[in-house]
Design a protein around this motif. Structure first.
Motif, PDB file in Angstrom:
ATOM      1  N   ASP A   1      49.289  19.574 -67.391  1.00 17.82           N
ATOM      2  CA  ASP A   1      49.027  20.735 -67.307  1.00 17.82           C
ATOM      3  C   ASP A   1      47.630  20.819 -67.102  1.00 17.82           C
ATOM      4  O   ASP A   1      46.916  20.068 -67.724  1.00 17.82           O
ATOM      5  CB  ASP A   1      48.642  21.993 -68.850  1.00 17.82           C
TER       6      ASP A   1
ATOM      7  N   SER B   1      51.494  31.187 -60.568  1.00 19.85           N
ATOM      8  CA  SER B   1      50.296  31.179 -61.442  1.00 19.85           C
ATOM      9  C   SER B   1      51.139  29.811 -62.401  1.00 19.85           C
ATOM     10  O   SER B   1      52.023  29.116 -62.127  1.00 19.85           O
ATOM     11  CB  SER B   1      50.569  31.502 -63.452  1.00 19.85           C
ATOM     12  N   CYS B   2      50.103  29.506 -62.693  1.00 19.32           N
ATOM     13  CA  CYS B   2      50.136  28.109 -63.409  1.00 19.32           C
ATOM     14  C   CYS B   2      51.836  28.405 -64.682  1.00 19.32           C
ATOM     15  O   CYS B   2      52.238  26.840 -64.430  1.00 19.32           O
ATOM     16  CB  CYS B   2      48.546  27.257 -64.111  1.00 19.32           C
ATOM     17  N   THR B   3      50.891  29.534 -65.211  1.00 22.93           N
ATOM     18  CA  THR B   3      52.619  29.216 -66.054  1.00 22.93           C
ATOM     19  C   THR B   3      53.891  29.191 -65.382  1.00 22.93           C
ATOM     20  O   THR B   3      54.494  28.603 -65.957  1.00 22.93           O
ATOM     21  CB  THR B   3      52.487  30.789 -66.225  1.00 22.93           C
TER      22      THR B   3
ATOM     23  N   TYR C   1      41.278  28.709 -78.407  1.00 24.41           N
ATOM     24  CA  TYR C   1      42.553  28.377 -79.267  1.00 24.41           C
ATOM     25  C   TYR C   1      42.453  28.234 -80.775  1.00 24.41           C
ATOM     26  O   TYR C   1      42.164  27.431 -81.154  1.00 24.41           O
ATOM     27  CB  TYR C   1      42.785  26.419 -78.423  1.00 24.41           C
TER      28      TYR C   1
ATOM     29  N   PHE D   1      46.879  26.681 -74.312  1.00 21.12           N
ATOM     30  CA  PHE D   1      47.078  27.973 -73.969  1.00 21.12           C
ATOM     31  C   PHE D   1      48.554  27.694 -74.301  1.00 21.12           C
ATOM     32  O   PHE D   1      49.170  27.089 -74.267  1.00 21.12           O
ATOM     33  CB  PHE D   1      46.544  27.957 -72.788  1.00 21.12           C
TER      34      PHE D   1
ATOM     35  N   VAL E   1      47.242  18.194 -71.268  1.00 27.02           N
ATOM     36  CA  VAL E   1      46.140  19.128 -70.975  1.00 27.02           C
ATOM     37  C   VAL E   1      45.115  18.362 -70.728  1.00 27.02           C
ATOM     38  O   VAL E   1      44.931  17.982 -71.998  1.00 27.02           O
ATOM     39  CB  VAL E   1      46.474  20.195 -71.798  1.00 27.02           C
TER      40      VAL E   1
ATOM     41  N   HIS F   1      43.731  30.813 -61.601  1.00 30.14           N
ATOM     42  CA  HIS F   1      43.769  32.283 -61.988  1.00 30.14           C
ATOM     43  C   HIS F   1      41.807  32.459 -62.452  1.00 30.14           C
ATOM     44  O   HIS F   1      41.089  31.563 -61.992  1.00 30.14           O
ATOM     45  CB  HIS F   1      43.752  32.011 -63.542  1.00 30.14           C
TER      46      HIS F   1
ATOM     47  N   GLY G   1      47.507  32.298 -59.614  1.00 29.24           N
ATOM     48  CA  GLY G   1      47.869  32.018 -58.545  1.00 29.24           C
ATOM     49  C   GLY G   1      47.985  30.558 -59.340  1.00 29.24           C
ATOM     50  O   GLY G   1      47.276  30.140 -60.356  1.00 29.24           O
TER      51      GLY G   1
ATOM     52  N   SER H   1      46.079  25.636 -61.844  1.00 26.64           N
ATOM     53  CA  SER H   1      46.336  27.498 -62.230  1.00 26.64           C
ATOM     54  C   SER H   1      45.220  27.768 -61.046  1.00 26.64           C
ATOM     55  O   SER H   1      43.657  26.996 -61.081  1.00 26.64           O
ATOM     56  CB  SER H   1      45.495  27.652 -63.370  1.00 26.64           C
TER      57      SER H   1
ATOM     58  N   ALA I   1      46.121  22.576 -66.116  1.00 24.67           N
ATOM     59  CA  ALA I   1      45.652  24.396 -65.296  1.00 24.67           C
ATOM     60  C   ALA I   1      44.059  24.276 -65.488  1.00 24.67           C
ATOM     61  O   ALA I   1      43.598  24.718 -64.265  1.00 24.67           O
ATOM     62  CB  ALA I   1      45.314  25.524 -66.050  1.00 24.67           C
ATOM     63  N   GLN I   2      43.242  23.363 -65.591  1.00 21.04           N
ATOM     64  CA  GLN I   2      41.754  23.416 -65.674  1.00 21.04           C
ATOM     65  C   GLN I   2      41.410  22.249 -64.721  1.00 21.04           C
ATOM     66  O   GLN I   2      40.161  21.959 -64.757  1.00 21.04           O
ATOM     67  CB  GLN I   2      40.570  23.427 -67.120  1.00 21.04           C
TER      68      GLN I   2
ATOM     69  N   LYS J   1      39.613  29.845 -63.405  1.00 24.91           N
ATOM     70  CA  LYS J   1      39.183  28.501 -62.972  1.00 24.91           C
ATOM     71  C   LYS J   1      38.270  28.437 -61.862  1.00 24.91           C
ATOM     72  O   LYS J   1      37.719  28.762 -61.362  1.00 24.91           O
ATOM     73  CB  LYS J   1      40.485  28.255 -62.645  1.00 24.91           C
TER      74      LYS J   1
HETATM   75  C1  LIG Z   1      44.721  28.791 -67.288  1.00 34.63           C
HETATM   76  C2  LIG Z   1      45.395  28.088 -68.243  1.00 34.63           C
HETATM   77  C3  LIG Z   1      47.067  27.668 -67.797  1.00 34.63           C
HETATM   78  C4  LIG Z   1      47.729  29.223 -67.333  1.00 34.63           C
HETATM   79  O1  LIG Z   1      47.210  29.547 -65.871  1.00 34.63           O
HETATM   80  P1  LIG Z   1      48.108  30.711 -65.413  1.00 34.63           P
HETATM   81  O2  LIG Z   1      47.566  30.132 -63.700  1.00 34.63           O
HETATM   82  O3  LIG Z   1      47.286  31.947 -65.489  1.00 34.63           O
HETATM   83  O4  LIG Z   1      49.207  30.839 -65.727  1.00 34.63           O
HETATM   84  C5  LIG Z   1      47.946  27.540 -68.164  1.00 34.63           C
HETATM   85  N1  LIG Z   1      47.393  26.207 -69.668  1.00 34.63           N
HETATM   86  C6  LIG Z   1      45.612  26.143 -69.243  1.00 34.63           C
HETATM   87  C7  LIG Z   1      45.766  25.122 -70.240  1.00 34.63           C
HETATM   88  C8  LIG Z   1      45.005  26.586 -68.835  1.00 34.63           C
HETATM   89  O5  LIG Z   1      43.627  27.102 -69.235  1.00 34.63           O
END
Ligand SMILES: *Cc1c(COP(=O)(O)O)cnc(C)c1O
Length: 372
Positions: free
Chosen positions: A155, A57-59, A325, A84, A129, A181, A191, A179, A157-158, A184
């Motif tokens: 970050d 995951s991104c986490t 958020y 997030f 982010v 997820h 993932g 991410s 993720a997006q 996304k």
């Molecule tokens: C979706 C998201 C995450 C978490 O991603 P995961 O893959 O679900 O762990 C973290 N930060 C941001 C900004 C996100 O949009």
């Protein structure tokens, strides 16, 4: 009544074919096999990332970043409040104090000015982010960080397939996390991926990824036995996940073209609608230095009341629209620790931003009727 969900997964059709190959041909299901390598190489080649490691995951990728930066009790980490929970949790788990700062007034991305004002002798890292896949003002932020010897984690993720000027997002900070997820652009259900841009972290990243062992070096024949050499955890996804992801990656351009079309349709609708003006509704800003990866479409309404009314109205029509958020600095977990400062821009986006259904199975004709 047609139901228009907020998100549904997009399937290219090749996912099960690659999973079958992993299961019956490769006969390797644990991590770091053929499909993991293919996915990592894809990003390294297409976007020029120095080194990539798939994670579950991104986490997880953010947690790896916090371990790599040696975050200790008492270190300060600056990040936007408008994000997030995972962005913050990864560093809180290492004992960091999070300094939450405000966003810009024109965009939900973090304000470089606010970061600058928050830097102290204890600042160890800045986490940015790229909200909605739109780049933060990276030159300003990297200059601030480099001046003071502070690390920057993106970050992202997006932010797959998005750029700041001519640099791919995820390739600018010392480390970055993506991410995959379901919500996304490119997905494997759950993932993620860590990008290691600063070469000093390359070797240790691989060790942490492999549960604190030098197993990867062993398989390359660099050491004759492998053992426990550092902290670490189980951060590798299985080959089944990687095979699914690879099917999405080889269709990335097609997916992105389709998403951009939907984004443009929304934007055209709101910008040309005869009964709307800018006081009632703000459409997304894409600064000159950024590009649009069509991660999401949002509008910013006048007030919390208008936003809640709109969500309810759309819900009654079968359309699932959502807000985004609750500010982390004011959350039940952190309000006392942060001192709950006034972050007015964060509060406005938290109150007024509305995310509309965004996925490749949206029936836009139906939705347009409802939006009208
Ligand atoms: C979706 C998201 C995450 C978490 O991603 P995961 O893959 O679900 O762990 C973290 N930060 C941001 C900004 C996100 O949009």
């Amino acid at each position: 009544m047609t139901k228009i969900p907020f998100n549904t997964p997009y399937i290219t059709g090749k996912e099960t074919e690659f999973i079958k190959d992993a299961v019956y041909q490769e006969k390797k299901l644990s991590g770091n096999g053929k499909y993991t390598q293919l996915c990592q190489n894809f990003f390294e080649e297409k976007y020029g990332f120095n080194k990539c490691l798939l994670t579950t995951s991104c986490t997880d990728a953010l947690e790896m970043a916090a371990i790599l930066l040696n975050i200790q009790e008492g270190d300060e980490v600056i990040m936007p409040s408008y994000t997030f929970v995972s962005t913050a949790n990864a560093f809180v788990l290492r004992g960091a104090k999070i300094i939450f700062v405000d966003t810009l007034s024109s965009h939900p991305n973090v304000s470089p000015e606010a970061i600058k004002n928050a830097i102290t002798d204890k600042t160890k890292a800045i986490v940015v982010v790229h909200y909605a896949g739109v780049a933060c003002d990276m030159d300003s932020i990297m200059n601030l960080a480099n001046e003071k010897g502070i690390f920057v984690v993106e970050d992202a993720a997006q932010a797959v397939d998005s750029y700041y000027k001519d640099q791919a997002l995820g390739g600018i900070g010392h480390l970055a996390a993506f991410s995959f997820h379901e919500t996304k652009n490119i997905s494997s259900g759950e993932g993620g991926m860590l990008v290691i841009n600063d070469k000093q972290f390359e070797k240790r990243a691989e060790t942490i990824w492999e549960k604190g062992t030098n197993r990867a070096a062993f398989f390359r024949g660099e050491v004759d036995k492998y053992g426990w050499v550092d902290v670490g955890s189980s951060f590798l996804p299985s080959e089944i996940t990687a095979a699914f992801l690879y099917a999405q990656l080889i269709d990335l351009e097609d997916i992105q073209n389709k998403r951009r079309k939907l984004w443009e349709a929304y934007d055209h609708f709101f910008k040309t609608h005869p009964h709307l003006n800018q006081n009632q509704l703000e459409t997304p800003l894409i600064p000159d230095y950024a590009c649009n990866n069509a991660h999401m479409y949002y509008v910013v309404l006048e007030s919390l009341e208008k936003r809640m009314e709109t969500i309810q109205y759309l819900k009654n029509k079968g359309v699932h629209a959502v807000f985004h958020y609750l500010p982390l600095h004011a959350s039940p977990f952190y309000a006392e620790k942060s001192g709950n400062p006034a972050l007015p821009n964060t509060q406005r986006y938290s109150d007024c931003l509305l995310r509309l259904p965004f996925h490749l199975n949206v029936d836009f004709k139906e939705l347009e009727k409802i939006l009208n």
